[in-house]
Design an enzyme around this catalytic site. Sequence first.
Site, PDB file in Angstrom:
ATOM      1  N   GLY A 227       0.863  -1.184   0.000  1.00 41.41           N
ATOM      2  CA  GLY A 227       0.000   0.000   0.000  1.00 41.41           C
ATOM      3  C   GLY A 227       0.894   1.227   0.000  1.00 41.41           C
ATOM      4  O   GLY A 227       1.832   1.316   0.808  1.00 41.41           O
ATOM      5  N   ALA A 228       0.602   2.175  -0.897  1.00 35.57           N
ATOM      6  CA  ALA A 228       1.543   3.272  -1.140  1.00 35.57           C
ATOM      7  C   ALA A 228       1.980   4.031   0.124  1.00 35.57           C
ATOM      8  O   ALA A 228       3.194   4.147   0.393  1.00 35.57           O
ATOM      9  CB  ALA A 228       0.947   4.220  -2.185  1.00 35.57           C
TER      10      ALA A 228
ATOM     11  N   ARG B 270       9.979  -1.208  -4.986  1.00 31.10           N
ATOM     12  CA  ARG B 270       8.702  -1.143  -5.702  1.00 31.10           C
ATOM     13  C   ARG B 270       8.632   0.198  -6.426  1.00 31.10           C
ATOM     14  O   ARG B 270       8.513   1.249  -5.790  1.00 31.10           O
ATOM     15  CB  ARG B 270       7.513  -1.338  -4.745  1.00 31.10           C
ATOM     16  CG  ARG B 270       7.541  -2.710  -4.075  1.00 31.10           C
ATOM     17  CD  ARG B 270       6.199  -3.108  -3.552  1.00 31.10           C
ATOM     18  NE  ARG B 270       5.256  -3.403  -4.618  1.00 31.10           N
ATOM     19  CZ  ARG B 270       3.944  -3.579  -4.412  1.00 31.10           C
ATOM     20  NH1 ARG B 270       3.446  -3.440  -3.202  1.00 31.10           N
ATOM     21  NH2 ARG B 270       3.142  -3.872  -5.420  1.00 31.10           N
TER      22      ARG B 270
ATOM     23  N   GLN C 259      -5.806  -8.847  -2.340  1.00 34.64           N
ATOM     24  CA  GLN C 259      -5.822  -7.864  -1.240  1.00 34.64           C
ATOM     25  C   GLN C 259      -7.255  -7.528  -0.811  1.00 34.64           C
ATOM     26  O   GLN C 259      -7.504  -7.207   0.348  1.00 34.64           O
ATOM     27  CB  GLN C 259      -5.108  -6.564  -1.665  1.00 34.64           C
ATOM     28  CG  GLN C 259      -3.623  -6.691  -1.853  1.00 34.64           C
ATOM     29  CD  GLN C 259      -3.275  -6.935  -3.307  1.00 34.64           C
ATOM     30  OE1 GLN C 259      -4.038  -7.564  -4.038  1.00 34.64           O
ATOM     31  NE2 GLN C 259      -2.114  -6.480  -3.733  1.00 34.64           N
TER      32      GLN C 259
ATOM     33  N   ASP D  86      -1.450   4.730  -6.407  1.00 32.12           N
ATOM     34  CA  ASP D  86      -0.028   4.602  -6.097  1.00 32.12           C
ATOM     35  C   ASP D  86       0.781   5.774  -6.630  1.00 32.12           C
ATOM     36  O   ASP D  86       1.869   6.059  -6.154  1.00 32.12           O
ATOM     37  CB  ASP D  86       0.522   3.292  -6.652  1.00 32.12           C
ATOM     38  CG  ASP D  86       0.178   2.154  -5.712  1.00 32.12           C
ATOM     39  OD1 ASP D  86      -0.997   1.752  -5.679  1.00 32.12           O
ATOM     40  OD2 ASP D  86       1.078   1.720  -4.965  1.00 32.12           O
TER      41      ASP D  86
ATOM     42  N   ASN E 261      -2.977   2.744 -10.253  1.00 27.47           N
ATOM     43  CA  ASN E 261      -3.440   2.008  -9.075  1.00 27.47           C
ATOM     44  C   ASN E 261      -3.421   0.522  -9.428  1.00 27.47           C
ATOM     45  O   ASN E 261      -3.107   0.133 -10.563  1.00 27.47           O
ATOM     46  CB  ASN E 261      -4.835   2.482  -8.648  1.00 27.47           C
ATOM     47  CG  ASN E 261      -5.233   1.950  -7.285  1.00 27.47           C
ATOM     48  OD1 ASN E 261      -4.441   2.013  -6.326  1.00 27.47           O
ATOM     49  ND2 ASN E 261      -6.410   1.381  -7.164  1.00 27.47           N
ATOM     50  N   LYS E 262      -3.775  -0.314  -8.472  1.00 28.23           N
ATOM     51  CA  LYS E 262      -3.759  -1.777  -8.650  1.00 28.23           C
ATOM     52  C   LYS E 262      -4.367  -2.182  -9.986  1.00 28.23           C
ATOM     53  O   LYS E 262      -5.435  -1.685 -10.358  1.00 28.23           O
ATOM     54  CB  LYS E 262      -4.516  -2.420  -7.485  1.00 28.23           C
ATOM     55  CG  LYS E 262      -4.632  -3.923  -7.521  1.00 28.23           C
ATOM     56  CD  LYS E 262      -3.308  -4.618  -7.667  1.00 28.23           C
ATOM     57  CE  LYS E 262      -2.296  -4.242  -6.609  1.00 28.23           C
ATOM     58  NZ  LYS E 262      -0.914  -4.684  -6.934  1.00 28.23           N
TER      59      LYS E 262
HETATM   60  O1  MRU Z   1       0.454  -3.998  -4.660  1.00 25.60           O
HETATM   61  P1  MRU Z   1      -0.166  -3.266  -3.507  1.00 25.60           P
HETATM   62  O2  MRU Z   1      -1.006  -4.139  -2.648  1.00 25.60           O
HETATM   63  O3  MRU Z   1       0.849  -2.464  -2.726  1.00 25.60           O
HETATM   64  O4  MRU Z   1      -1.149  -2.222  -4.206  1.00 25.60           O
HETATM   65  C1  MRU Z   1      -1.848  -1.317  -3.399  1.00 25.60           C
HETATM   66  C2  MRU Z   1      -2.797  -0.475  -4.159  1.00 25.60           C
HETATM   67  O5  MRU Z   1      -2.907  -0.564  -5.359  1.00 25.60           O
HETATM   68  C3  MRU Z   1      -3.561   0.553  -3.383  1.00 25.60           C
HETATM   69  O6  MRU Z   1      -4.785   0.806  -4.006  1.00 25.60           O
HETATM   70  C4  MRU Z   1      -2.748   1.847  -3.327  1.00 25.60           C
HETATM   71  O7  MRU Z   1      -1.463   1.618  -2.832  1.00 25.60           O
HETATM   72  C5  MRU Z   1      -3.406   2.866  -2.510  1.00 25.60           C
HETATM   73  S1  MRU Z   1      -3.222   2.416  -0.818  1.00 25.60           S
HETATM   74  C6  MRU Z   1      -3.733   3.395   0.277  1.00 25.60           C
END
Ligand code: MRU
Length: 348
Positions: free
Chosen positions: A48-49, A85, A189, A230, A240-241
């Site tokens: 998560g960012a 990342r 997730q 992100d 984003n994801k």
């Molecule tokens: O690969 P991840 O689980 O780190 O991806 C997270 C996301 O895509 C979230 O939507 C993003 O980081 C926003 S979190 C507050």
Amino acid sequence: MSADAPLWWDDGALFLIDQTALPHEVRIRRCTSWPDVADAILTLQVRGAPALGVAAAYGLALAARQSGGRPDAVREAAWGLRRTRPTAVNLGWALDHLLRVMDARGQGRLEDRMLAAAHALARADVETNRRMGRHGARLLRPGAAVLTYCNTGMLATAGYGTAFGVLRAAHEQGLGIRVVACETRPVLQGARLTAWELRRYGIPCTLITDNAAGALMRAGDIDAVVVGADRIAANGDVANKVGTYTLAVLADAHRIPFYVAAPTSTIDLNTPDGDGIPIEERDPEEVISVRGVRIAPDGVAVRNPAFDVTPHRLVTAIVTEAGVVRAPYPAGLRAAVAADSTAAGGGA
Ligand code: MRU
């Protein structure tokens, strides 16, 4: 274990909830060096960012402590953590903030100053999320069914959550919203983490497979979509994801508002548009297997981009701690970043 945070500092070490073990086990990992933190980031034990930014900041504090305050060792750690990342801009943002603290040569030992800066980032993130939640909740009507994606809750931040924080604030205000959570392949997730958090806070929730989202929208069962980010480019394109873009296209086709909630630390004014955002490609094993069980034939070719980019024209509004930004995005995003730097001395 902290009641409402995914990571905390205690007795010279960073402790974090190992998110790969959730929801069935709350396992705690203790990190005593920056390579430990880098490993936890790479393996998605912390993710998560905003949480990545805070974890990386504590990683630098560990490097300062273990090296006896040697700036070259801290810089080497920053290089190693930055590579883990590439898409989440919060990670580099937090590292740059701590490196500036180091270079400012304030009073006291470097290791103490770095740790104090990491603590300040964590505290500021929670306050940011609460503010963002209050702004975002105003966009939702009472009783709304709100679809969300991935995990943006306290687990993905230093506490409270971003898009999840909007849902949480609406729930706390008694709006009576219902959340539809997508499972979020490949590593689930949504099913593992968001459903766990929604149940923990008593927010009514329904879990769906990612490919059921269109059917629910067509049936009129979704009133709004709220997701995190992100990285947000200067023109409002949102990384984003992976799968977020699909949801945005579907929302547009069904005239459902599509909101993005992210702190100003996720806005990258140095990247003009989404084409400039680096997209992390992850291990094919995540696609071939589900929780360690093989589901695809040996030798099949795999693509596993972890993120996608949603063009700004599909985004109804971007919720930040500085307020709600609508198109045209370039000026609004610049103003939000400037407002935050003024209010919080650079966000920390
Ligand atoms: O690969 P991840 O689980 O780190 O991806 C997270 C996301 O895509 C979230 O939507 C993003 O980081 C926003 S979190 C507050």
